[in-house]
Design a protein around this motif. Structure first.
Motif, short mmCIF file in Angstrom:
data_model
loop_
_atom_site.label_atom_id
_atom_site.label_comp_id
_atom_site.label_asym_id
_atom_site.label_seq_id
_atom_site.Cartn_x
_atom_site.Cartn_y
_atom_site.Cartn_z
N ALA A 242 0.54 -1.33 0.13
CA ALA A 242 0.51 0.30 0.04
C ALA A 242 1.06 1.21 0.38
CB ALA A 242 -0.37 -0.41 1.35
N SER A 243 2.03 1.09 0.75
CA SER A 243 2.81 2.11 0.47
C SER A 243 3.36 2.56 -0.48
CB SER A 243 4.07 1.77 1.57
OG SER A 243 4.46 1.17 1.40
N LEU A 244 4.15 0.98 -1.09
CA LEU A 244 4.65 2.00 -2.20
C LEU A 244 3.32 2.53 -3.78
CD1 LEU A 244 6.37 -1.60 -2.95
CD2 LEU A 244 7.46 1.21 -2.93
N LEU A 245 2.10 1.94 -3.27
CA LEU A 245 1.46 2.53 -4.59
C LEU A 245 0.95 3.71 -4.62
CD1 LEU A 245 -1.48 -0.28 -4.45
CD2 LEU A 245 -0.09 0.38 -6.45
N VAL A 246 1.24 4.23 -2.75
CA VAL A 246 1.02 6.15 -2.81
C VAL A 246 2.50 6.52 -3.01
CG1 VAL A 246 0.84 7.76 -1.11
CG2 VAL A 246 -0.70 5.19 -1.27
N THR A 247 3.61 5.86 -3.21
CA THR A 247 5.33 6.76 -3.06
C THR A 247 5.65 7.00 -4.30
OG1 THR A 247 6.46 4.91 -2.15
CG2 THR A 247 5.45 6.73 -0.34
N VAL A 248 4.67 5.84 -5.12
CA VAL A 248 5.82 5.96 -6.04
C VAL A 248 5.92 6.45 -7.40
CG1 VAL A 248 6.37 4.15 -8.80
CG2 VAL A 248 6.99 3.42 -6.20
N PRO A 249 3.91 6.40 -7.53
CA PRO A 249 3.65 7.82 -8.14
C PRO A 249 3.56 9.68 -7.79
CG PRO A 249 1.53 6.29 -7.69
CD PRO A 249 2.89 6.17 -6.58
N LEU A 250 3.94 9.90 -6.39
CA LEU A 250 4.58 10.69 -5.61
C LEU A 250 5.28 10.98 -6.51
CD1 LEU A 250 3.02 13.51 -3.69
CD2 LEU A 250 4.02 11.67 -2.15
N MET A 251 6.69 9.90 -6.05
CA MET A 251 7.53 10.24 -6.87
C MET A 251 8.21 10.74 -8.15
SD MET A 251 9.63 10.14 -3.40
CE MET A 251 8.56 11.35 -2.72
N LEU A 252 7.77 9.94 -8.90
CA LEU A 252 7.36 10.27 -9.60
C LEU A 252 7.19 11.63 -10.69
CD1 LEU A 252 6.38 7.17 -11.64
CD2 LEU A 252 8.80 7.72 -11.32
N ALA A 253 5.94 12.27 -9.85
CA ALA A 253 5.56 13.09 -9.99
C ALA A 253 6.08 14.46 -10.13
CB ALA A 253 4.39 13.15 -9.48
N ILE A 254 7.42 14.43 -8.31
CA ILE A 254 8.54 15.00 -8.21
C ILE A 254 9.15 15.17 -9.09
CG2 ILE A 254 9.75 16.06 -6.74
CD1 ILE A 254 7.90 14.55 -3.81
N TYR A 255 9.82 13.97 -9.57
CA TYR A 255 10.67 14.73 -10.42
C TYR A 255 9.93 14.56 -11.89
CZ TYR A 255 13.78 12.94 -6.62
OH TYR A 255 14.65 12.84 -5.88
N LEU A 256 9.52 14.39 -12.98
CA LEU A 256 8.80 14.71 -13.25
C LEU A 256 8.62 15.77 -14.47
CD1 LEU A 256 7.98 10.34 -14.73
CD2 LEU A 256 9.40 11.79 -15.26
N ILE A 257 7.93 15.99 -13.61
CA ILE A 257 7.27 17.63 -12.74
C ILE A 257 8.65 18.68 -13.76
CG2 ILE A 257 6.36 19.96 -12.09
CD1 ILE A 257 4.17 17.38 -11.17
N PRO A 258 8.26 19.34 -14.35
CA PRO A 258 9.66 20.86 -14.88
C PRO A 258 9.84 21.39 -13.78
CG PRO A 258 8.03 19.62 -16.89
CD PRO A 258 7.76 19.33 -15.68
N GLY A 259 10.82 21.64 -13.48
CA GLY A 259 10.95 23.10 -12.07
C GLY A 259 10.33 22.66 -10.95
N LEU A 260 10.11 21.43 -10.53
CA LEU A 260 9.24 21.11 -9.39
C LEU A 260 10.82 20.39 -8.56
CD1 LEU A 260 7.39 20.75 -6.99
CD2 LEU A 260 6.82 18.67 -7.87
N ASN A 261 11.47 20.35 -9.06
CA ASN A 261 12.77 19.10 -8.35
C ASN A 261 13.87 20.49 -8.53
OD1 ASN A 261 13.27 19.04 -11.07
ND2 ASN A 261 14.05 16.99 -10.62
N SER A 262 13.73 21.34 -9.34
CA SER A 262 14.54 22.72 -8.90
C SER A 262 15.25 22.94 -7.30
CB SER A 262 14.23 23.43 -9.85
OG SER A 262 13.14 24.56 -9.63
#
Length: 385
Positions: A242-262
Motif C-alpha cells: 500500500a505504501s508503494l502504491l502511494v509513494t511511487v506515483p508521488l516520487m515520479l510526479a516530483i521528479y518528472l514535473i518540470p521545475g518542481l525539483n529545482s
C-alpha cells in the motif's frame, strides 16, 4: 455467517478474512480511517509548522535562532494534544472493529460505524488501558532496554578510549553488541506480539478487564503461534504494498514535473514529499487495521473451537438446549453519553411513566367502638301523670 465456527487452517482463516472485509468494506474502512485520519491531521499540522518557520526551505535558507524555540513549543503542544486523542481513537476503533467482526462472524446481521462505536463506548477506559498496557509491554520494555544498552556501550567505549589501548577493537565490539541487542529486542517484540495478540478480541467479546484479557490471551494463543506469525507477516507485506502504491506515483510526479525539483522549489517539493508520506501512512493504516482485527477475531474463535468446543456450545445455544451466558453488568459511561442532550440543546424530557404519579392506595379507616344504645325505661306502676 457462523460457518467458520469449526477448526480452520491458516489458508481458510486468511480467505475468510478477505471475504468478511470485502462484504463490509465501507464499515471496516470507515472505523479504521478515524485514527488514521487523526494521525494524518496532526502530521499535516506539524508539516505546516515546519514550513511556516522555514525549516523546509533547504540548506540555502537557514532559520533564525529564535525560531527553534517556537518550533519546539509548537511541536510540544501538538504532541500533548495528539497523543491522548490518538491513544483513545486507536483503542476505541480497534475495539469497535473487533465487535463488528464478531457480529459478522456469528451472523449478527447488519453492522454500522455508529452502532459499533456505541457498543464499546461504555467500556472505553478498559480498552484504553489495555491499549496502553500492550504498548508498554511490546514497545516500552524493549525501548528501555535498548536505551540502557546504548548508554552502557557508549560508557564502555569512552572508558576504553580514555585508557588509550584497543580503541578500534573496542569500537567494533560495541557495534557488534549493539547489533546483537537490536536482533534480540526484535525477536522479543515479535514473540510478545504473538503471545498477547488475542487480548483485544477477548476484552471485547468476553468483556474481560485488561489484566484478565492478557492472561487469557497468553493461555489461548498456544498452538497458533506460527499462524499468527504468518498473519503479521502478511499485514506487513500488505502495508508495504500500500505504501508503494502511494509513494511511487508521488516520487515520479516530483521528479518528472518540470521545475518542481529545482532549488527554487525546494520548499514546495519538501512539503509535497512529507504530505505524500503522511498520505501513504493514512492509506496503509486504514487498509491494514481491519485486516488484523478481523483475522484476530477469527483466530480467537478458532482457538476456542479447538480447545473449548465452542462450536458445539454455540449450536446448543442457538437450539435453546443451554442458556446463554448471563450478560455482564453495564458500566457507567466513561464520558457523558451523546444522547443526554437533544438536537435543540434542551435536556431530554422524562419518560411518560415518570410523569404519572403512583396510584394512591386508600388507608384503612380505624374502627370506632360503638356505644351501646340506652335501654328504654319501663313505666312505674301506679305512677300518676
Amino acid at each position: 455467517m457462523n460457518e467458520t465456527l469449526r477448526p480452520s487452517t491458516l489458508g481458510e482463516i486468511l480467505d475468510r478474512t478477505v471475504t468478511l472485509y470485502r462484504s463490509r468494506f465501507l464499515v471496516f474502512f470507515g472505523l479504521a480511517a478515524i485514527p488514521a485520519g487523526m494521525m494524518m491531521g496532526f502530521s499535516g499540522g506539524m508539516v505546516l509548522l515546519l514550513a511556516s518557520t522555514g525549516f523546509l526551505s533547504g540548506p540555502a535558507a537557514t532559520p533564525k535562532p529564535e525560531t527553534f524555540a517556537l518550533v519546539f513549543l509548537g511541536m510540544m503542544a501538538l504532541g500533548l494534544i495528539a497523543l491522548p486523542l490518538l491513544i483513545a481513537s486507536n483503542a476505541l476503533c480497534g475495539a469497535a472493529l473487533c465487535q463488528a467482526a464478531s457480529s459478522v462472524v456469528l451472523g449478527g446481521g447488519q453492522i454500522a460505524i455508529a452502532s459499533s462505536l456505541k457498543s464499546v463506548w461504555k467500556r472505553g477506559w478498559q480498552y484504553i488501558g489495555l491499549f496502553v498496557l500492550q504498548a508498554v509491554i511490546i514497545f516500552g520494555v524493549p525501548s528501555t532496554l535498548w536505551t540502557a544498552a546504548v548508554m552502557v556501550a557508549a560508557v564502555g567505549a569512552a572508558i576504553a578510549g580514555t585508557a588509550g589501548g584497543g580503541g578500534a577493537a573496542t569500537g567494533v565490539l560495541t557495534v557488534v553488541l549493539v547489533l546483537l541487542t537490536m536482533m534480540a529486542l526484535a525477536v522479543y517484540v515479535i514473540w510478545i506480539m504473538i503471545q498477547i495478540g488475542l487480548a483485544f478480541p477477548i476484552a471485547v467479546i468476553e468483556k474481560a478487564g485488561p489484566i484478565d484479557a492478557l492472561k487469557r490471551a497468553w493461555k489461548l494463543c498456544r498452538g497458533t503461534r506460527w499462524r499468527m506469525l504468518a498473519l503479521f507477516a502478511m499485514v506487513l507485506a500488505l502495508s508495504w504494498i500500500a505504501s508503494l502504491l502511494v509513494t511511487v506515483p508521488l516520487m515520479l510526479a516530483i521528479y518528472l514535473i518540470p521545475g518542481l525539483n529545482s532549488p527554487q522549489n525546494a520548499q514546495l517539493a519538501g512539503t509535497i514529499s512529507l504530505m505524500g508520506m503522511y498520505a501513504m501512512s493514512f492509506v496503509s493504516n486504514a487498509l491494514t487495521m481491519p485486516v488484523i482485527a478481523i483475522a484476530l477475531v477469527l483466530f480467537y474463535y478458532d482457538q476456542r473451537v479447538r480447545k473449548e468446543a465452542y462450536d458445539i456450545e454455540w449450536l446448543m445455544q442457538q437450539a435453546g438446549m443451554i442458556a446463554a451466558p448471563s450478560p455482564q453488568p453495564q458500566l457507567a459511561p466513561w464520558l457523558p453519553s451523546t444522547r443526554s442532550i437533544s438536537a435543540d440543546g434542551a435536556p431530554p424530557s422524562p419518560a411518560p411513566e415518570a410523569l404519572t404519579p403512583p396510584p394512591q392506595v386508600p388507608e384503612p379507616q380505624a374502627k370506632t367502638e360503638q356505644q351501646p344504645e340506652p335501654e328504654p325505661h319501663e313505666p312505674i306502676a301506679g305512677a300518676s301523670a
